[in-house]
Motif scaffolding. Structure first.
Motif, PDB file in Angstrom:
ATOM      1  N   UNK A  65       0.858  -1.182   0.000  1.00  0.00           N
ATOM      2  CA  UNK A  65       0.000   0.000   0.000  1.00  0.00           C
ATOM      3  C   UNK A  65       0.893   1.229   0.000  1.00  0.00           C
ATOM      4  N   UNK A  66       0.712   2.070  -0.965  1.00  0.00           N
ATOM      5  CA  UNK A  66       1.588   3.230  -1.120  1.00  0.00           C
ATOM      6  C   UNK A  66       0.840   4.494  -0.735  1.00  0.00           C
ATOM      7  N   UNK A  67       1.483   5.331   0.045  1.00  0.00           N
ATOM      8  CA  UNK A  67       0.890   6.615   0.435  1.00  0.00           C
ATOM      9  C   UNK A  67       1.709   7.748  -0.170  1.00  0.00           C
ATOM     10  N   UNK A  68       1.019   8.748  -0.620  1.00  0.00           N
ATOM     11  CA  UNK A  68       1.715   9.883  -1.232  1.00  0.00           C
ATOM     12  C   UNK A  68       2.430  10.735  -0.193  1.00  0.00           C
ATOM     13  N   UNK A  69       1.801  10.854   0.965  1.00  0.00           N
ATOM     14  CA  UNK A  69       2.348  11.711   2.016  1.00  0.00           C
ATOM     15  C   UNK A  69       2.634  10.899   3.275  1.00  0.00           C
ATOM     16  N   UNK A  70       3.570  11.391   4.069  1.00  0.00           N
ATOM     17  CA  UNK A  70       3.855  10.795   5.366  1.00  0.00           C
ATOM     18  C   UNK A  70       2.827  11.306   6.372  1.00  0.00           C
ATOM     19  N   UNK A  71       1.846  10.469   6.681  1.00  0.00           N
ATOM     20  CA  UNK A  71       0.759  10.902   7.561  1.00  0.00           C
ATOM     21  C   UNK A  71       0.948  10.402   8.985  1.00  0.00           C
ATOM     22  N   UNK A  72       1.739   9.351   9.181  1.00  0.00           N
ATOM     23  CA  UNK A  72       1.955   8.825  10.525  1.00  0.00           C
ATOM     24  C   UNK A  72       1.687   7.327  10.582  1.00  0.00           C
ATOM     25  N   UNK A  73       2.248   6.732  11.622  1.00  0.00           N
ATOM     26  CA  UNK A  73       2.142   5.276  11.766  1.00  0.00           C
ATOM     27  C   UNK A  73       0.688   4.825  11.907  1.00  0.00           C
ATOM     28  N   UNK A  74      -0.098   5.612  12.634  1.00  0.00           N
ATOM     29  CA  UNK A  74      -1.502   5.247  12.814  1.00  0.00           C
ATOM     30  C   UNK A  74      -2.235   5.190  11.490  1.00  0.00           C
ATOM     31  N   UNK A  75      -1.952   6.134  10.628  1.00  0.00           N
ATOM     32  CA  UNK A  75      -2.571   6.158   9.307  1.00  0.00           C
ATOM     33  C   UNK A  75      -2.172   4.929   8.499  1.00  0.00           C
ATOM     34  N   UNK A  76      -0.898   4.572   8.562  1.00  0.00           N
ATOM     35  CA  UNK A  76      -0.421   3.412   7.802  1.00  0.00           C
ATOM     36  C   UNK A  76      -1.053   2.116   8.308  1.00  0.00           C
ATOM     37  N   UNK A  77      -1.135   1.982   9.621  1.00  0.00           N
ATOM     38  CA  UNK A  77      -1.732   0.762  10.181  1.00  0.00           C
ATOM     39  C   UNK A  77      -3.220   0.703   9.842  1.00  0.00           C
ATOM     40  N   UNK A  78      -3.886   1.835   9.918  1.00  0.00           N
ATOM     41  CA  UNK A  78      -5.323   1.860   9.601  1.00  0.00           C
ATOM     42  C   UNK A  78      -5.566   1.397   8.159  1.00  0.00           C
ATOM     43  N   UNK A  79      -4.762   1.891   7.231  1.00  0.00           N
ATOM     44  CA  UNK A  79      -4.925   1.459   5.838  1.00  0.00           C
ATOM     45  C   UNK A  79      -4.660  -0.031   5.707  1.00  0.00           C
ATOM     46  N   UNK A  80      -3.689  -0.509   6.468  1.00  0.00           N
ATOM     47  CA  UNK A  80      -3.397  -1.939   6.424  1.00  0.00           C
ATOM     48  C   UNK A  80      -4.541  -2.771   6.958  1.00  0.00           C
ATOM     49  N   UNK A  81      -5.109  -2.333   8.066  1.00  0.00           N
ATOM     50  CA  UNK A  81      -6.235  -3.081   8.662  1.00  0.00           C
ATOM     51  C   UNK A  81      -7.416  -3.102   7.701  1.00  0.00           C
ATOM     52  N   UNK A  82      -7.682  -2.001   7.052  1.00  0.00           N
ATOM     53  CA  UNK A  82      -8.806  -1.947   6.116  1.00  0.00           C
ATOM     54  C   UNK A  82      -8.590  -2.868   4.916  1.00  0.00           C
ATOM     55  N   UNK A  83      -7.349  -3.061   4.543  1.00  0.00           N
ATOM     56  CA  UNK A  83      -7.070  -3.934   3.400  1.00  0.00           C
ATOM     57  C   UNK A  83      -6.973  -5.407   3.806  1.00  0.00           C
TER      58      UNK A  83
END
Lengths: 106, 282
Positions: free
Chosen positions: B84-102
């Motif tokens: 999962x690629x993010x354009x911006x560095x939003x934070x670890x919580x954001x990255x984990x949330x996207x992972x959980x949703x996927x």
């Protein structure tokens, strides 16, 4: 990590046990680097009981390989555990070393 | 090279053959500028999880890395790895949330990219799920934990924050921040749908919500090795943590945890699309 060395006339054996990471590199370097000499320029490193190697440890192995090759020798990795074997493969470092199986496992 | 072991063959199969059944376990690794550490971590996790013999998937949730993390992971082209690629560095919580949703597994493991908690610990923690817990969290503070390399300063700060969290928020967990947590998927989806923080305090927020919603949380001692090279500023992080404690309380008082995140939030990445902020199955 436990580091145990064996000295034979023309080669050196190093047995590692545990996790080989950046914390362990200074100890590894001080214990192992002096073993590589013009007279004993082949060093076997037993990785069968190493569960994990991080990038700093991989860099340390590469550094040792360069030192051995400068003396017309080499570093031979013996019986890498499954995770270490996989890590060597996906980092494309497996091709830098001779990797051997001494167990004769089927 | 030695003959292939059973574990190695399982790994090779996982790497080359797409799962024929839904995964039992989804492993999520949030990653920000992890080019130096990500590949050994993937190697260790892939070997161990494949050897367990149950279907599993790996999700690397990049957090806007500016180094070669994304390229390194994409080039692996593992059959059951989602990037999962993010354009911006939003934070670890954001990255984990996207992972959980996927995630598609029945069980979700969130693990740090530095392998500070060795993946072998998973087996012991997963066993605790079978006792009915919705969350099983690795703990560096529980009796029996083996911690190496944690500075005295970090230990003191951790202890202070623990007391604050325990007595100020009712979250009776000795170590909220250990980056090794296992969640039942239904609980993970619900909690990460509610949680709001994008930064590193998301752990605390998730545990606060778990407490609020009545999920059973079990803390299990783990082996933990500090990853050298960490640039964590303990004072700065502690201040942010305190600010986030206040934010969590305010969010709750204002009722923000009574509803899911708005639909305008970036949603579950669609694997078929190859674009930033979306998942790319490689």
């Amino acid at each position: 990590m436990i580091i145990r060395t064996e000295i034979e006339p023309t080669r050196r054996l190093v047995h590692l046990v545990g996790r080989f990471d950046a914390h362990e590199c200074p100890g590894f370097r001080s214990a192992v680097t002096p073993l590589v000499t013009a007279e004993a320029n082949v060093i076997h490193i037993d990785l069968s009981q190493v569960a994990f190697v991080d990038s700093t440890a991989l860099a340390e192995l590469v550094r040792l390989q360069k030192a051995a090759r400068a003396l017309d020798g080499e570093v031979i990795l013996a019986d890498p555990s499954d995770p270490v074997r996989v890590i060597l493969e996906i980092t494309a470092l497996a091709e830098m070393f001779t990797i051997i199986d001494t167990t004769g496992a089927p | 090279m030695s003959e292939s072991s059973t574990a190695y063959r399982a790994y090779r199969s996982w790497v080359t053959e797409p799962l024929s059944a839904p995964p039992v376990v989804s492993v999520i690794i949030p990653a920000y500028n992890e080019e130096w550490r990500i590949l050994p971590t993937i190697g260790a996790i892939a070997t161990h999880m494949s050897a367990r013999g149950e279907p599993w998937e790996l999700i690397i949730s990049d957090d806007g890395s500016r180094d070669t993390t994304v390229e390194l992971v994409r080039d692996l082209r593992f059959a059951n790895l989602t990037l999962l690629v993010a354009e911006e560095n939003a934070g670890k919580g954001s990255a984990v949330r996207r992972g959980v949703r996927a995630a598609r597994g029945d069980i979700v493991l969130v693990a740090d990219a530095d392998q500070s908690t060795p993946i072998e610990q998973y087996d012991r923690l997963a066993a605790s799920l079978e006792t009915g817990s919705a969350l099983v969290i690795g703990s560096r503070a529980a009796d029996g934990a083996a911690v190496r390399g944690k500075s005295i300063g970090r230990r003191i700060v951790s202890r202070g924050l623990h007391l604050l969290v325990a007595y100020g928020f009712g979250v009776r967990v000795a170590d909220t921040q250990c980056g090794f947590k296992i969640l039942r998927a239904d609980a993970a989806k619900r909690l990460f749908d509610l949680q709001q923080l994008d930064g590193f305090s998301f752990d605390l927020e998730v545990l606060y919500l778990a407490h609020k919603l009545g999920y059973e949380v079990t803390e299990v001692p783990v082996e933990w090795i500090d990853a050298p090279g960490s640039t964590v500023d303990v004072a700065k992080v502690s201040m942010q943590f305190l600010r986030d404690l206040v934010r969590i309380r305010m969010y709750d008082l204002r009722g923000r945890y009574a509803r899911s995140r708005p639909e305008s939030e970036p949603r579950v990445p669609t694997p078929a699309h190859d674009a930033v902020d979306e998942g790319t199955r490689v």
